[in-house]
Write an enzyme that holds these catalytic residues in place. Structure first.
Site, short mmCIF file in Angstrom:
data_model
loop_
_atom_site.label_atom_id
_atom_site.label_comp_id
_atom_site.label_asym_id
_atom_site.label_seq_id
_atom_site.Cartn_x
_atom_site.Cartn_y
_atom_site.Cartn_z
N LYS A 192 0.84 -1.20 0.00
CA LYS A 192 0.00 0.00 0.00
C LYS A 192 0.87 1.25 0.00
O LYS A 192 1.47 1.61 1.00
CB LYS A 192 -0.92 0.07 1.23
CG LYS A 192 -1.95 1.17 1.03
CD LYS A 192 -2.50 1.73 2.31
CE LYS A 192 -1.90 3.01 2.78
NZ LYS A 192 -1.89 4.15 1.86
N GLU A 268 9.26 1.07 10.87
CA GLU A 268 10.31 2.08 10.67
C GLU A 268 9.62 3.42 10.79
O GLU A 268 8.82 3.79 9.92
CB GLU A 268 10.92 1.96 9.26
CG GLU A 268 11.58 0.64 8.96
CD GLU A 268 12.96 0.52 9.57
OE1 GLU A 268 13.50 1.52 10.05
OE2 GLU A 268 13.48 -0.60 9.58
N CYS A 303 13.51 10.83 7.13
CA CYS A 303 13.36 10.34 8.51
C CYS A 303 14.64 10.57 9.31
O CYS A 303 14.59 10.78 10.51
CB CYS A 303 12.99 8.86 8.50
SG CYS A 303 14.09 7.86 7.50
N GLU A 402 9.02 16.06 14.95
CA GLU A 402 9.52 15.90 13.58
C GLU A 402 8.80 16.89 12.68
O GLU A 402 7.57 16.83 12.54
CB GLU A 402 9.22 14.46 13.13
CG GLU A 402 9.94 14.07 11.87
CD GLU A 402 9.66 12.61 11.51
OE1 GLU A 402 8.53 12.15 11.71
OE2 GLU A 402 10.58 11.96 11.00
P1 NAD Z 1 2.13 8.35 7.77
O1 NAD Z 1 2.29 7.56 9.02
O2 NAD Z 1 1.13 9.45 7.76
O3 NAD Z 1 1.72 7.39 6.57
C1 NAD Z 1 2.51 6.29 6.21
C2 NAD Z 1 1.63 5.27 5.54
O4 NAD Z 1 0.68 4.79 6.49
C3 NAD Z 1 0.80 5.81 4.38
O5 NAD Z 1 0.72 4.85 3.36
C4 NAD Z 1 -0.56 6.04 5.02
O6 NAD Z 1 -1.63 5.99 4.11
C5 NAD Z 1 -0.62 4.89 5.99
N1 NAD Z 1 -1.53 5.09 7.10
C6 NAD Z 1 -1.87 6.24 7.73
N2 NAD Z 1 -2.76 6.01 8.71
C7 NAD Z 1 -2.99 4.68 8.71
C8 NAD Z 1 -3.81 3.82 9.49
N3 NAD Z 1 -4.60 4.28 10.47
N4 NAD Z 1 -3.80 2.49 9.22
C9 NAD Z 1 -3.01 1.99 8.25
N5 NAD Z 1 -2.23 2.77 7.46
C10 NAD Z 1 -2.21 4.09 7.70
O7 NAD Z 1 3.58 8.85 7.39
P2 NAD Z 1 3.97 9.77 6.14
O8 NAD Z 1 3.56 11.16 6.46
O9 NAD Z 1 3.49 9.14 4.89
O10 NAD Z 1 5.56 9.63 6.11
C11 NAD Z 1 6.37 10.43 6.87
C12 NAD Z 1 6.85 9.68 8.08
O11 NAD Z 1 7.57 8.52 7.66
C13 NAD Z 1 7.82 10.46 8.93
O12 NAD Z 1 7.47 10.32 10.28
C14 NAD Z 1 9.17 9.80 8.66
O13 NAD Z 1 10.08 9.94 9.68
C15 NAD Z 1 8.76 8.40 8.43
N6 NAD Z 1 9.79 7.67 7.70
C16 NAD Z 1 10.55 6.76 8.38
C17 NAD Z 1 11.57 6.06 7.73
C18 NAD Z 1 12.38 5.05 8.45
O14 NAD Z 1 12.99 4.22 7.79
N7 NAD Z 1 12.42 5.04 9.77
C19 NAD Z 1 11.81 6.30 6.38
C20 NAD Z 1 11.02 7.23 5.71
C21 NAD Z 1 10.01 7.90 6.39
#
Ligand code: NAD
Length: 498
Positions: A192, A268, A303, A402
């Site tokens: 997804k 992650e 991240c 963040e």
């Molecule tokens: P997000 O948590 O808003 O969304 C990530 C994914 O989760 C998306 O596909 C979203 O549709 C899905 N999602 C959201 N709510 C959900 C729910 N209730 N149930 C199931 N799926 C759900 O994050 P984002 O804004 O897309 O990405 C940014 C974040 O990702 C930042 O916090 C960043 O630090 C993190 N990130 C971490 C790494 C790592 O390797 N640690 C790498 C890249 C990004």
């Protein structure tokens, strides 16, 4: 090898590229069962790129059933590792053959500079598929040191159906950090992508099929977190949930797993990484250049962004001037221009978030030294000036939360002990860096930092050979390296009486 092209070339490609917005389930592109779509908008100029299938629980059921059937058929899960290797290498080759198409989709969809899409995202995605494919016929199982009347076999088996939920900041790269080890170990996957950046994931599903990955082994279901994401996380036929995204969502996924089938959950999540510069850093100019890159690369939507710059007081003023000079070379501009190094932030919501954090920094009394503004409003896109706050205290929101934008918070310290205390005073533990010419101090500090990756006299180094992931609320488990296989396999002990 990636080949650089001109702005005109990318602009032309942007207008002629065919965009697939349907889900990919069971080996073909399909509409969402509900026929619902959502608008996929480019952050470069707010143009509508495509209508995209808005999948929900009915599509989750369909995709998971296809994945399960493919897994049970053994067409992939029981294939000899050497054959899976050949197919995955072909898949990686196909990603590279389509690198321009994938790079333009990535840039149009999430606003990052085209040069980064090409040289970081698409090439890194292909590399993850290739590396895992190449590894899989070189890892052995174990025999336990048993008594002579027993054989104790310790084997790894694919976990089954893996749901991978990924974010928008490195859409294809994060997807392929999951797909590489998940597919290499023989699982079926339902991927997804983020609703903000679904296009490259949808495109590579066809490339995987073309490479020879059987139908149903890789399914891609675009849509929103609260619909399709939640449905996958609650699904009783999903064996393992692998996630990259925010800590907030990560916590919710643990709840969903507990409310359903206790699927394995590997996370992650976010970071607020400290970049510690001691006065005895071997090359302050290199440190300043890295500090600028650590917060400006990918518009700060990283991240591991070095968002907290901890500087020894005796050099703080001098060093911040150097960082400001280095950051002046990071200029938001048209992401389709190969010379642009800072693109658009992903959407209006993210832009508002970044601007609100900048206001909060000012209100909290931090000194705004650079930037702070929205740029290029006439473009219809979402651009933020690289921003520096000095005199930040680690209690301020801009030091604790963040931001996911090009906003640097500079904090002073007087001793190594104080630097380590401030660095570790965070909910996160994804990454940290330390700059010093003193070998013992470098080791002592690196050891004391509670983070999954620590860099010494560099920022953001690494490749596929070492694990990547977080301590504390930055997550659990690791992407990359052979350690990633832990997420995608179950260990089995088989005892044979002889
Ligand atoms: P997000 O948590 O808003 O969304 C990530 C994914 O989760 C998306 O596909 C979203 O549709 C899905 N999602 C959201 N709510 C959900 C729910 N209730 N149930 C199931 N799926 C759900 O994050 P984002 O804004 O897309 O990405 C940014 C974040 O990702 C930042 O916090 C960043 O630090 C993190 N990130 C971490 C790494 C790592 O390797 N640690 C790498 C890249 C990004």
């Amino acid at each position: 090898m990636t080949e650089q092209r001109t702005l005109a070339y990318w602009q032309q490609l942007a207008t002629t590229i065919e965009i697939e917005g349907r889900a990919f389930i069971g080996g073909s592109y399909v509409d969402a069962r509900s026929q619902e779509t959502f608008d996929c908008i480019s952050p470069i100029d707010s143009r509508l790129l495509s209508k995209v299938a808005s999948c929900d629980s009915a599509d989750a059921d369909n995709a998971v059933a296809n994945a399960r059937e493919a897994f049970n058929s053994g067409s992939w899960s029981q294939m000899a590792p050497a054959n899976r290797k050949r197919i995955l290498i072909r898949f990686a080759d196909l990603i590279l053959e389509h690198q321009h198409e994938l790079a333009i989709l990535e840039t149009l969809d999430m606003g990052k500079p085209i040069s980064d899409s090409l040289t970081v995202d698409i090439s890194g995605a292909a590399n993850s598929i290739r590396w895992n494919g190449e590894a899989i016929d070189k890892v052995y199982d174990e025999l336990a040191p048993t008594a002579p009347d027993q054989i104790g076999m310790v084997t790894r088996e694919p976990v089954g159906v893996v749901a991978a939920i990924v974010p928008w900041n490195f859409p294809l790269l994060m997807a392929c950090w999951k797909l590489g080890p998940a597919l290499a170990t023989g699982n079926s996957v339902v991927l997804k992508p983020s609703e903000k950046s679904p296009l490259t994931a949808l495109r590579i599903a066809q490339l995987a099929l073309d490479a020879g990955i059987p139908s149903g082994v890789l399914n891609v279901v675009p849509g929103f977190g609260h619909t399709i994401g939640k449905a996958l996380a609650l699904h009783n036929e999903v064996d393992s949930l692998v996630f990259t995204g925010s800590t907030r969502t990560a916590k919710q996924l643990m709840i969903y797993a507990g409310e359903s089938n206790m699927k394995r959950v590997w996370l992650e999540a976010g970071g607020k990484s400290p970049n510690i510069v001691f006065a005895d850093a071997p090359d302050l100019r290199a440190a300043a250049s890295a500090a600028a890159s650590a917060i400006c690369f990918n518009q700060g939507e990283v991240c591991t962004a070095g968002s907290r710059l901890l500087v020894e007081e005796s050099i703080r003023e001098e060093f911040i001037l150097m960082v400001a000079e280095e950051m002046s070379h990071w200029k938001p501009g048209n992401p389709l221009d190969p010379d642009t190094n800072v693109g658009a932030v992903v959407d209006q919501t993210q832009l508002n978030t970044v601007l609100e954090y900048i206001e909060s920094g000012k209100e909290a009394g931090a000194e705004l030294r650079m930037g702070g503004d929205q740029l290029h409003k006439d473009s219809g896109g979402f651009y933020v000036a690289p921003t520096i706050f000095n005199g930040v205290s680690n209690e301020m929101r801009i030091a604790r939360e963040e931001i996911f934008g090009p906003v640097l918070s500079c904090i002073g310290f007087d001793s190594a002990e104080q630097a380590i205390q401030i660095a570790n005073d965070t909910d996160y533990g994804l990454a940290a860096a330390v700059w010093t010419a003193d070998l013992s101090k470098a080791h002592r500090t690196a050891k004391a930092l509670r983070a999954g990756s620590v860099w010494v006299n560099q920022y953001d180094g690494g490749d596929m050979t070492a694990p990547f992931g977080g301590f504390k609320q930055s997550g659990n488990g690791r992407d990359k390296s052979l350690h990633a296989f832990d997420k995608y396999t179950e260990l089995k002990a088989t005892w044979i009486a002889i």
